[in-house]
Motif scaffolding. Sequence first.
Motif, PDB file in Angstrom:
ATOM      1  N   SER A 118     -52.669 -55.585  -1.655  1.00  0.00           N
ATOM      2  CA  SER A 118     -51.700 -55.657  -2.750  1.00  0.00           C
ATOM      3  C   SER A 118     -51.631 -54.340  -3.511  1.00  0.00           C
ATOM      4  N   PHE A 119     -52.787 -53.714  -3.718  1.00  0.00           N
ATOM      5  CA  PHE A 119     -52.812 -52.423  -4.402  1.00  0.00           C
ATOM      6  C   PHE A 119     -52.067 -51.360  -3.586  1.00  0.00           C
ATOM      7  N   VAL A 120     -52.301 -51.348  -2.275  1.00  0.00           N
ATOM      8  CA  VAL A 120     -51.622 -50.385  -1.401  1.00  0.00           C
ATOM      9  C   VAL A 120     -50.120 -50.644  -1.388  1.00  0.00           C
ATOM     10  N   ASP A 121     -49.722 -51.913  -1.416  1.00  0.00           N
ATOM     11  CA  ASP A 121     -48.293 -52.253  -1.436  1.00  0.00           C
ATOM     12  C   ASP A 121     -47.602 -51.667  -2.663  1.00  0.00           C
ATOM     13  N   ILE A 122     -48.258 -51.764  -3.832  1.00  0.00           N
ATOM     14  CA  ILE A 122     -47.681 -51.201  -5.052  1.00  0.00           C
ATOM     15  C   ILE A 122     -47.540 -49.684  -4.926  1.00  0.00           C
ATOM     16  N   CYS A 123     -48.604 -49.033  -4.448  1.00  0.00           N
ATOM     17  CA  CYS A 123     -48.580 -47.570  -4.295  1.00  0.00           C
ATOM     18  C   CYS A 123     -47.540 -47.146  -3.268  1.00  0.00           C
ATOM     19  N   TYR A 124     -47.487 -47.863  -2.155  1.00  0.00           N
ATOM     20  CA  TYR A 124     -46.591 -47.506  -1.058  1.00  0.00           C
ATOM     21  C   TYR A 124     -45.124 -47.583  -1.483  1.00  0.00           C
ATOM     22  N   SER A 125     -44.758 -48.692  -2.111  1.00  0.00           N
ATOM     23  CA  SER A 125     -43.363 -48.838  -2.544  1.00  0.00           C
ATOM     24  C   SER A 125     -43.030 -47.895  -3.687  1.00  0.00           C
ATOM     25  N   SER A 126     -44.029 -47.553  -4.514  1.00  0.00           N
ATOM     26  CA  SER A 126     -43.793 -46.670  -5.660  1.00  0.00           C
ATOM     27  C   SER A 126     -43.519 -45.224  -5.239  1.00  0.00           C
ATOM     28  N   VAL A 127     -43.890 -44.869  -4.023  1.00  0.00           N
ATOM     29  CA  VAL A 127     -43.623 -43.516  -3.535  1.00  0.00           C
ATOM     30  C   VAL A 127     -42.125 -43.299  -3.288  1.00  0.00           C
ATOM     31  N   THR A 128     -41.425 -44.361  -2.859  1.00  0.00           N
ATOM     32  CA  THR A 128     -40.012 -44.212  -2.478  1.00  0.00           C
ATOM     33  C   THR A 128     -39.047 -44.982  -3.363  1.00  0.00           C
ATOM     34  N   ALA A 129     -39.421 -46.202  -3.766  1.00  0.00           N
ATOM     35  CA  ALA A 129     -38.468 -47.088  -4.452  1.00  0.00           C
ATOM     36  C   ALA A 129     -37.931 -46.537  -5.772  1.00  0.00           C
ATOM     37  N   PRO A 130     -38.782 -46.033  -6.692  1.00  0.00           N
ATOM     38  CA  PRO A 130     -38.234 -45.551  -7.974  1.00  0.00           C
ATOM     39  C   PRO A 130     -37.187 -44.446  -7.808  1.00  0.00           C
ATOM     40  N   GLN A 131     -37.436 -43.501  -6.902  1.00  0.00           N
ATOM     41  CA  GLN A 131     -36.460 -42.432  -6.691  1.00  0.00           C
ATOM     42  C   GLN A 131     -35.183 -42.978  -6.060  1.00  0.00           C
ATOM     43  N   MET A 132     -35.328 -43.883  -5.100  1.00  0.00           N
ATOM     44  CA  MET A 132     -34.154 -44.473  -4.469  1.00  0.00           C
ATOM     45  C   MET A 132     -33.308 -45.211  -5.503  1.00  0.00           C
ATOM     46  N   ILE A 133     -33.954 -45.954  -6.399  1.00  0.00           N
ATOM     47  CA  ILE A 133     -33.242 -46.704  -7.437  1.00  0.00           C
ATOM     48  C   ILE A 133     -32.528 -45.754  -8.393  1.00  0.00           C
ATOM     49  N   GLN A 146     -23.384 -48.726  -4.728  1.00  0.00           N
ATOM     50  CA  GLN A 146     -24.572 -48.110  -5.314  1.00  0.00           C
ATOM     51  C   GLN A 146     -24.968 -48.802  -6.620  1.00  0.00           C
ATOM     52  N   LYS A 147     -23.974 -49.183  -7.422  1.00  0.00           N
ATOM     53  CA  LYS A 147     -24.273 -49.877  -8.689  1.00  0.00           C
ATOM     54  C   LYS A 147     -24.871 -51.256  -8.435  1.00  0.00           C
ATOM     55  N   ILE A 148     -24.337 -51.938  -7.425  1.00  0.00           N
ATOM     56  CA  ILE A 148     -24.880 -53.254  -7.067  1.00  0.00           C
ATOM     57  C   ILE A 148     -26.302 -53.105  -6.520  1.00  0.00           C
ATOM     58  N   CYS A 149     -26.487 -52.100  -5.657  1.00  0.00           N
ATOM     59  CA  CYS A 149     -27.816 -51.854  -5.084  1.00  0.00           C
ATOM     60  C   CYS A 149     -28.830 -51.459  -6.154  1.00  0.00           C
ATOM     61  N   PHE A 150     -28.369 -50.759  -7.183  1.00  0.00           N
ATOM     62  CA  PHE A 150     -29.261 -50.396  -8.289  1.00  0.00           C
ATOM     63  C   PHE A 150     -29.872 -51.646  -8.915  1.00  0.00           C
ATOM     64  N   LEU A 151     -29.054 -52.651  -9.160  1.00  0.00           N
ATOM     65  CA  LEU A 151     -29.539 -53.902  -9.758  1.00  0.00           C
ATOM     66  C   LEU A 151     -30.433 -54.671  -8.794  1.00  0.00           C
ATOM     67  N   ILE A 152     -30.008 -54.745  -7.534  1.00  0.00           N
ATOM     68  CA  ILE A 152     -30.761 -55.512  -6.534  1.00  0.00           C
ATOM     69  C   ILE A 152     -32.139 -54.896  -6.296  1.00  0.00           C
ATOM     70  N   PHE A 153     -32.176 -53.582  -6.059  1.00  0.00           N
ATOM     71  CA  PHE A 153     -33.457 -52.942  -5.735  1.00  0.00           C
ATOM     72  C   PHE A 153     -34.350 -52.789  -6.967  1.00  0.00           C
ATOM     73  N   SER A 154     -33.760 -52.743  -8.151  1.00  0.00           N
ATOM     74  CA  SER A 154     -34.571 -52.766  -9.379  1.00  0.00           C
ATOM     75  C   SER A 154     -35.304 -54.097  -9.479  1.00  0.00           C
ATOM     76  N   LEU A 155     -34.603 -55.182  -9.159  1.00  0.00           N
ATOM     77  CA  LEU A 155     -35.226 -56.507  -9.156  1.00  0.00           C
ATOM     78  C   LEU A 155     -36.303 -56.591  -8.080  1.00  0.00           C
ATOM     79  N   PHE A 156     -36.005 -56.059  -6.890  1.00  0.00           N
ATOM     80  CA  PHE A 156     -36.987 -56.053  -5.804  1.00  0.00           C
ATOM     81  C   PHE A 156     -38.261 -55.322  -6.220  1.00  0.00           C
TER      82      PHE A 156
END
Length: 312
Positions: free
Chosen positions: A65-80, A22-32
Amino acid sequence: MQNINNVTEFILFGLIQNEEMQKICFLIFSLFYLVIVLGNLLIIVTIPFSFRLKSPMYFFLRYLSFVDICYSSVTAPQMIADFLIEKKTISFIGCIAQLFGVHFFGCTEIFILTVIAYDRYIAICKPLHYTTIMTKRVCGQMVAASWLGGFMHSLVQTLATTQRPFCGPNEIDHYFCDVHPLIRLACTDTYIVGIIVVANSGMIALGSFVILVVSYIVILTSLRSHSSEGRRKALSTCASHITVVILFFGPCTFTYIHPSGDFSEDKAVAVFYTVIAPMLNPLIYTLRNEEMKNAMRKLWSRKITVRDKTKM
């Protein structure tokens, strides 16, 4: 809903359970996620400042590109954030909002990718009529229809899910709130809802994918009559779009076209269309597109020149 629901929050299992990973994934997905935001923002900022990027394709690419930012922002921040939290909880309202956002932006992206394929079809197969068919008004209407279609699809998915009673358990074997994991927790028969989910999500993804495949078969067939230079340029543009389509539609179709099963498998597949595809989209469209690369170089050199003048 208040009379039949005993659940006020859900517990997410997250992407993985191993603490060290989980700690490694935190760094990897934060970079992603950083690459997703910065890469897509770069495209959004570059296109309006370049005179060479005024064609409908770049108009659609900017919205993608705008939709991509919105789409990933729905799930990625919470997952990170959940990689660093032992008990991963989300409120009932927050869960439903996330469900709505995932399907709203995800379906909108599907429609915009389909619109881009149509634009490429007109540009390559009917070049003499391109400017009369793909006017600013038509392009605007296509984008508006994509947003409206995404909204209607998401509304159906959300209403179908929230009309089910949730009386416990409240543990979701996923890293975000999605339809399949949620309806499994409902304390009622969900057979009809499952059919609606597959018919709505699965058929939209599969139907759009089939349309895209057919359109590109027609495009590739028509390229035989083009010059070698025109064929090379058209293939370069189409190759970028085909790569994006495969990365997004393949995993997305797999997830929503089959019945609820092993969610650990679904989680791994979901990473591709919620994180990997939005991250690779700007890289694919810029690295394989000379016009985009030249526009970015000019914009960068222009900023350096302006900055040097202000210092003087």
